[in-house]
Design an enzyme around this catalytic site. Structure first.
Site, PDB file in Angstrom:
ATOM      1  N   GLY A  32     -23.495 -59.012 -22.948  1.00  0.00           N
ATOM      2  CA  GLY A  32     -23.758 -59.431 -24.322  1.00  0.00           C
ATOM      3  C   GLY A  32     -22.477 -59.503 -25.121  1.00  0.00           C
ATOM      4  O   GLY A  32     -21.381 -59.502 -24.547  1.00  0.00           O
ATOM      5  N   ASN A  33     -22.608 -59.597 -26.413  1.00  0.00           N
ATOM      6  CA  ASN A  33     -21.420 -59.610 -27.259  1.00  0.00           C
ATOM      7  C   ASN A  33     -21.737 -58.933 -28.582  1.00  0.00           C
ATOM      8  O   ASN A  33     -22.875 -58.564 -28.845  1.00  0.00           O
ATOM      9  CB  ASN A  33     -20.908 -61.039 -27.448  1.00  0.00           C
TER      10      ASN A  33
END
Ligand code: CTP
Length: 401
Positions: free
Chosen positions: A207-208
């Site tokens: 993810g980020n």
């Protein structure tokens, strides 16, 4: 320090406006609360006085020597009316002046922001519809109510917009009084926000750090400017912006489906989401365990570039906006990377943010440079994300045919 008048109408949502007041005061504004008589039956004067640190001004018969209705209206930089009840909208639209708040509305020359709250039937009634149209035509900002649980057991459109959103738009109007024209009425716009997550196994993902705040501000500003807004939200934990149709997505593939579907009849698409560029080819069906053979090798594949696909399939006149979170490096500056990306993607506008520790992700403030495919370049100084959002819609509106 800006002077804000908070007019509180007689609806149960008045209790939420104590929180709104708190946010406005915490932002450093000098807030005078003007509740209507019926608002005071829901939340009493001591609450407003304590939170605003000012005596509450409720009627025209107090401090008559100071002519409070003229003084308050004239001195205000912004008037926020929340909750704006059907009755208050009607009185404002017709220029009635039978209490301090409606008198103040007539003497004020600053921007006015109404945040309505009422039952769905009252909001949909032709009388209210006409009053809202009158106020908007006159330059007031009237937010759409949010949808969801109402006071009784019923649900529908009519909830007060979240205090955090009202405070955000109030801040925008204080910084740029003309930031919310009703110029996107009749338009459908699509915004993506947040960060996608690509599963590695049932409990882990790639993810980020995107919080979704910038995309949500873009959506909220578009809705306040009259657009029908579809917001594809990837893993965002923020309240839905009022009047916005939120489609929740998880992965890049889900985001792509949601955005492409909504874009079919859209006048503009703003891709503020941080979309994963790579995803595991074959996510494990069971949790990956530690093993004697050491850490697993995870094979990645590239995800489709949604923005590039939108460019390839764009409708006539559709305006496409990308975001680029960049860091400079030895080869090029942040803006050089941005220019190259804009050319590569073929969008009309690219919003370039410089990112790094403590910048952009998760913060309330942001700065950016709007690069146009026509060679234009506009710097938006560090400030609330809604200010950058308004600059984006100005640039989009100028390109809409
Ligand atoms: N974007 C997209 N689909 C992807 C990746 C990105 O639509 N699979 C969009 C983002 O929403 C953003 C813009 O493209 O509006 C730029 O994203 P970025 O990841 O910075 O661009 P990349 O083309 O991946 O460039 P880089 O080589 O810097 O990774």
């Amino acid at each position: 320090m800006s002077r804000v008048v908070l007019g509180v109408g007689g609806g149960i949502a008045a209790y939420k406006c104590a929180d709104l007041l708190r946010k406005l005061v915490e932002a450093g504004h000098d807030v005078t609360v003007v509740p209507t008589a019926s608002a005071l039956r829901f939340v009493g004067a001591p609450t407003w006085a304590a939170l605003s640190r000012h005596p509450v001004a409720a009627d025209v018969w107090t401090e008559v020597d100071e002519v409070p209705h003229v003084r308050l209206g004239r001195r205000a930089d912004l008037l926020v009316v929340a909750p704006a009840t059907a009755d208050l909208l009607a009185r404002a639209a017709h220029g009635l002046a039978d209490d301090l708040l409606t008198n103040t509305l007539l003497t004020a020359r600053c921007p006015v922001l109404f945040a309505p709250a009422m039952h769905t039937e009252m909001w949909a009634h032709p009388a209210t519809v006409a009053n809202v149209a009158t106020l908007r035509a006159r330059g007031s900002v009237v937010l759409e109510p949010a949808s969801g649980r109402l006071t009784g057991a019923d649900t529908g459109k009519g909830r007060l917009a979240e205090p955090v959103e009202i405070a955000q738009l109030a801040e925008l109007l204080l910084r740029r009084p003309s930031a919310l024209p009703f110029d996107l009425a009749g338009r459908h716009v699509v915004v993506s926000a947040g960060g996608t997550r690509e599963p590695l196994d049932p409990v882990r993902f790639l993810g980020n750090a995107s919080s979704g705040k910038q995309g949500y501000a873009v959506a909220a500003v578009a809705a306040a400017r009259g657009a029908r807004v579809t917001l594809a939200a990837a893993n965002v934990e923020l309240p839905d912006p009022a009047g916005v149709d939120v489609v929740r997505v998880g992965t890049a593939a889900e985001l792509r489906d949601a955005v492409r579907k909504a874009a079919e009849d859209a006048d503009a698409v703003v891709m503020a989401a941080a979309v994963a560029d790579f995803r595991p080819v074959d996510p494990a069906l069971h949790k990956i365990k530690k093993s004697d053979s050491g850490p697993p090798t995870i094979l990645l594949e590239q995800t489709p570039d949604v923005l590039a696909e939108l460019v390839a399939t764009r409708r006539d006149g559709q305006v496409l906006v990308g975001f680029a979170a960049e860091t400079g490096d030895t080869g090029a500056t942040v803006l050089e990377h941005g220019r190259a990306k804009l050319a590569r993607k073929g969008a009309d506008l690219l919003v370039v943010n410089a990112v790094g520790p403590g910048r952009a992700f998760g913060q309330a403030d942001n700065a950016g440079v709007l690069l146009g495919a026509d060679g234009s370049e506009q710097v938006v100084e560090f400030g609330p994300k809604a200010v950058l959002a308004a600059a984006i819609w100005d640039a989009v509106a100028a390109r809409l045919v």
